[in-house]
Design a protein around this motif. Structure first.
Motif, PDB file in Angstrom:
ATOM      1  N   LEU A  17      23.860 -21.543  13.062  1.00  0.00           N
ATOM      2  CA  LEU A  17      22.442 -21.870  12.996  1.00  0.00           C
ATOM      3  C   LEU A  17      21.969 -21.959  11.550  1.00  0.00           C
ATOM      4  N   LEU A  18      22.656 -21.233  10.661  1.00  0.00           N
ATOM      5  CA  LEU A  18      22.295 -21.217   9.246  1.00  0.00           C
ATOM      6  C   LEU A  18      23.551 -21.010   8.418  1.00  0.00           C
ATOM      7  N   ALA A  19      23.727 -21.847   7.390  1.00  0.00           N
ATOM      8  CA  ALA A  19      24.858 -21.724   6.471  1.00  0.00           C
ATOM      9  C   ALA A  19      24.348 -21.266   5.113  1.00  0.00           C
ATOM     10  N   LEU A  20      24.947 -20.223   4.565  1.00  0.00           N
ATOM     11  CA  LEU A  20      24.496 -19.620   3.315  1.00  0.00           C
ATOM     12  C   LEU A  20      25.537 -19.820   2.226  1.00  0.00           C
ATOM     13  N   VAL A  21      25.072 -20.348   1.080  1.00  0.00           N
ATOM     14  CA  VAL A  21      25.950 -20.610  -0.058  1.00  0.00           C
ATOM     15  C   VAL A  21      25.543 -19.721  -1.219  1.00  0.00           C
ATOM     16  N   SER A  22      26.514 -19.064  -1.841  1.00  0.00           N
ATOM     17  CA  SER A  22      26.275 -18.324  -3.070  1.00  0.00           C
ATOM     18  C   SER A  22      26.904 -19.103  -4.212  1.00  0.00           C
ATOM     19  N   ALA A  23      26.056 -19.652  -5.096  1.00  0.00           N
ATOM     20  CA  ALA A  23      26.554 -20.468  -6.203  1.00  0.00           C
ATOM     21  C   ALA A  23      25.629 -20.327  -7.396  1.00  0.00           C
ATOM     22  N   GLY A  24      26.178 -20.543  -8.573  1.00  0.00           N
ATOM     23  CA  GLY A  24      25.391 -20.465  -9.790  1.00  0.00           C
ATOM     24  C   GLY A  24      24.622 -21.758 -10.031  1.00  0.00           C
ATOM     25  N   TRP A  25      23.421 -21.637 -10.597  1.00  0.00           N
ATOM     26  CA  TRP A  25      22.626 -22.818 -10.913  1.00  0.00           C
ATOM     27  C   TRP A  25      23.347 -23.679 -11.938  1.00  0.00           C
ATOM     28  N   ASN A  26      23.443 -24.978 -11.639  1.00  0.00           N
ATOM     29  CA  ASN A  26      24.066 -25.940 -12.559  1.00  0.00           C
ATOM     30  C   ASN A  26      25.498 -25.530 -12.918  1.00  0.00           C
ATOM     31  N   ASN A  27      26.231 -24.973 -11.937  1.00  0.00           N
ATOM     32  CA  ASN A  27      27.581 -24.498 -12.211  1.00  0.00           C
ATOM     33  C   ASN A  27      28.527 -25.674 -12.495  1.00  0.00           C
ATOM     34  N   ARG A  28      29.565 -25.414 -13.267  1.00  0.00           N
ATOM     35  CA  ARG A  28      30.464 -26.461 -13.744  1.00  0.00           C
ATOM     36  C   ARG A  28      31.342 -27.053 -12.644  1.00  0.00           C
ATOM     37  N   PHE A  29      31.392 -26.395 -11.469  1.00  0.00           N
ATOM     38  CA  PHE A  29      32.188 -26.906 -10.360  1.00  0.00           C
ATOM     39  C   PHE A  29      31.394 -27.848  -9.459  1.00  0.00           C
ATOM     40  N   ASP A  30      30.088 -27.936  -9.712  1.00  0.00           N
ATOM     41  CA  ASP A  30      29.195 -28.734  -8.875  1.00  0.00           C
ATOM     42  C   ASP A  30      29.204 -28.242  -7.425  1.00  0.00           C
ATOM     43  N   PHE A  31      29.243 -26.910  -7.264  1.00  0.00           N
ATOM     44  CA  PHE A  31      29.135 -26.298  -5.931  1.00  0.00           C
ATOM     45  C   PHE A  31      27.669 -26.005  -5.619  1.00  0.00           C
ATOM     46  N   PRO A  32      27.300 -26.178  -4.343  1.00  0.00           N
ATOM     47  CA  PRO A  32      28.049 -26.769  -3.228  1.00  0.00           C
ATOM     48  C   PRO A  32      28.105 -28.286  -3.354  1.00  0.00           C
ATOM     49  N   ARG A  33      29.216 -28.851  -2.937  1.00  0.00           N
ATOM     50  CA  ARG A  33      29.390 -30.295  -3.046  1.00  0.00           C
ATOM     51  C   ARG A  33      28.529 -31.026  -2.031  1.00  0.00           C
ATOM     52  N   ASP A  34      28.082 -32.218  -2.418  1.00  0.00           N
ATOM     53  CA  ASP A  34      27.172 -32.986  -1.555  1.00  0.00           C
ATOM     54  C   ASP A  34      27.802 -33.309  -0.207  1.00  0.00           C
ATOM     55  N   ASP A  35      29.093 -33.632  -0.200  1.00  0.00           N
ATOM     56  CA  ASP A  35      29.737 -33.991   1.064  1.00  0.00           C
ATOM     57  C   ASP A  35      29.839 -32.786   1.998  1.00  0.00           C
ATOM     58  N   VAL A  36      29.944 -31.582   1.413  1.00  0.00           N
ATOM     59  CA  VAL A  36      29.988 -30.368   2.231  1.00  0.00           C
ATOM     60  C   VAL A  36      28.617 -30.114   2.871  1.00  0.00           C
ATOM     61  N   ILE A  37      27.564 -30.229   2.070  1.00  0.00           N
ATOM     62  CA  ILE A  37      26.214 -30.052   2.605  1.00  0.00           C
ATOM     63  C   ILE A  37      25.950 -31.056   3.713  1.00  0.00           C
ATOM     64  N   GLU A  38      26.383 -32.291   3.510  1.00  0.00           N
ATOM     65  CA  GLU A  38      26.169 -33.332   4.517  1.00  0.00           C
ATOM     66  C   GLU A  38      26.902 -33.014   5.812  1.00  0.00           C
ATOM     67  N   ARG A  39      28.076 -32.395   5.703  1.00  0.00           N
ATOM     68  CA  ARG A  39      28.847 -32.036   6.890  1.00  0.00           C
ATOM     69  C   ARG A  39      28.062 -31.054   7.767  1.00  0.00           C
ATOM     70  N   TYR A  40      27.420 -30.085   7.129  1.00  0.00           N
ATOM     71  CA  TYR A  40      26.623 -29.128   7.893  1.00  0.00           C
ATOM     72  C   TYR A  40      25.366 -29.794   8.447  1.00  0.00           C
ATOM     73  N   ARG A  41      24.753 -30.654   7.670  1.00  0.00           N
ATOM     74  CA  ARG A  41      23.524 -31.306   8.124  1.00  0.00           C
ATOM     75  C   ARG A  41      23.779 -32.213   9.324  1.00  0.00           C
ATOM     76  N   LYS A  42      24.934 -32.843   9.355  1.00  0.00           N
ATOM     77  CA  LYS A  42      25.281 -33.655  10.524  1.00  0.00           C
ATOM     78  C   LYS A  42      25.381 -32.799  11.765  1.00  0.00           C
ATOM     79  N   ASN A  43      25.632 -31.531  11.560  1.00  0.00           N
ATOM     80  CA  ASN A  43      25.690 -30.570  12.664  1.00  0.00           C
ATOM     81  C   ASN A  43      24.340 -29.914  12.898  1.00  0.00           C
TER      82      ASN A  43
END
Length: 300
Positions: free
Chosen positions: A226-252
């Motif tokens: 029902l809810l996905a929680l991401v722990s990531a640093g602001w403007n992190n060098r890995f670009d986490f969370p990735r846009d395609d990952v967020i889209e995968r959850y949103r499609k769900n």
């Protein structure tokens, strides 16, 4: 108290210095109490790392300790003193269990410091080498405390240490809480969990901070959070969370909340009233605090 101290010193106000006593509560940590029906999940804002508190009235679990230097001594980059310790104090109790998903310093950086601060807690970890006083985290392993059932789903006993893919994955159910803590596992482990009968969970700690190597379609479909929680640093060098990952959850149709956008995220579960979600940056808006990001779609 401040008003009394600022008044002019006159014989008519002999207790002006008593104002200092009235200001003492400023230095006392706030204590956030839970009622008997509530379970609370605190996803702390620790930058590029992970630190989670799971609280019941008579139980406190710490899952990962955020970034640090991995030593018990002081560090200029120490999330235990800066974020984790104040939150533990505000819970009103000491940790009963401290779990370290794996040995990377963005997850285990505060482990030794916590061991110094809370020697009576039970310690469970997935590490490359044994450490005295720390139990190995492996499946099958389970325990129950204060109406919560904990089950370790990964790694299985006998597997070699594989870094991220040795992350201690824990399913938590009971008292209105249905949570999957996933550490930094990749698609390979996600598939293994699904093959072993992974069930749906209302709340998901998104694997590996939203890396493209994780959150596979088969995994997201199995968990159905029902809810996905991401722990990531602001403007992190890995670009986490990735846009395609967020889209995968949103499609769900799963909302994704990120600590980089929302600050600390708190989810309070109650069997009678369901889930209540709060963002620190929305709930405590002030001109001197960092504002919430555009991708923090909560109303506070």
């Amino acid at each position: 108290g401040a008003l009394l101290m600022l008044l002019p010193s006159t014989r008519g106000i002999p207790l002006r210095t008593a104002g200092a006593l009235l200001m003492l509560p400023l230095f006392l940590p706030p204590v956030s109490q839970l009622d008997d029906m509530e379970t609370r999940l605190d996803f702390l804002d620790v930058g590029q790392g992970l630190a989670v508190l799971l609280s019941r009235p008579e139980y406190l679990l710490v899952y990962d300790s955020g970034p640090g230097n991995g030593q018990a001594g002081d560090s200029a980059w120490d999330m235990v003193d800066g974020t984790l310790q104040p939150m533990i104090i505000s819970s009103g109790r000491k940790p009963d269990m401290v779990v370290t998903s794996h040995g990377d310093l963005d997850h285990a950086g505060g482990l030794e410091k916590l061991r110094t601060m809370y020697p009576d807690a039970r310690y469970l970890a997935s590490l490359s080498a044994k450490r005295e006083g720390i139990e190995a985290c492996h499946s099958p392993m389970s325990w129950n405390s204060n109406e919560l059932d904990f089950e370790v789903l990964h790694p299985t006993i006998g597997l070699p240490y594989l870094g991220n893919d040795s992350s201690c994955v824990i399913s938590v159910k009971g008292a209105g809480m249905n949570l999957l803590l996933s550490g930094d596992v990749s698609r390979t482990v996600e598939q293994r969990l699904v093959d072993n009968g992974l069930s749906r969970h209302d709340l998901l700690s998104v694997p590996h901070h939203g890396s493209a190597t994780s959150s596979s379609r088969v995994f997201v479909d199995a968990v159905q959070p029902l809810l996905a929680l991401v722990s990531a640093g602001w403007n992190n060098r890995f670009d986490f969370p990735r846009d395609d990952v967020i889209e995968r959850y949103r499609k769900n149709r799963t909302p994704v909340l990120n600590t980089a956008q929302c600050g600390g995220i708190r989810v309070t579960a109650n069997p009678g009233t369901g889930l209540r979600v709060e963002s620190a940056r929305l709930a405590r808006r002030a001109i001197w605090r960092w504002p919430p990001g555009e991708l923090c779609p909560l109303d506070g």
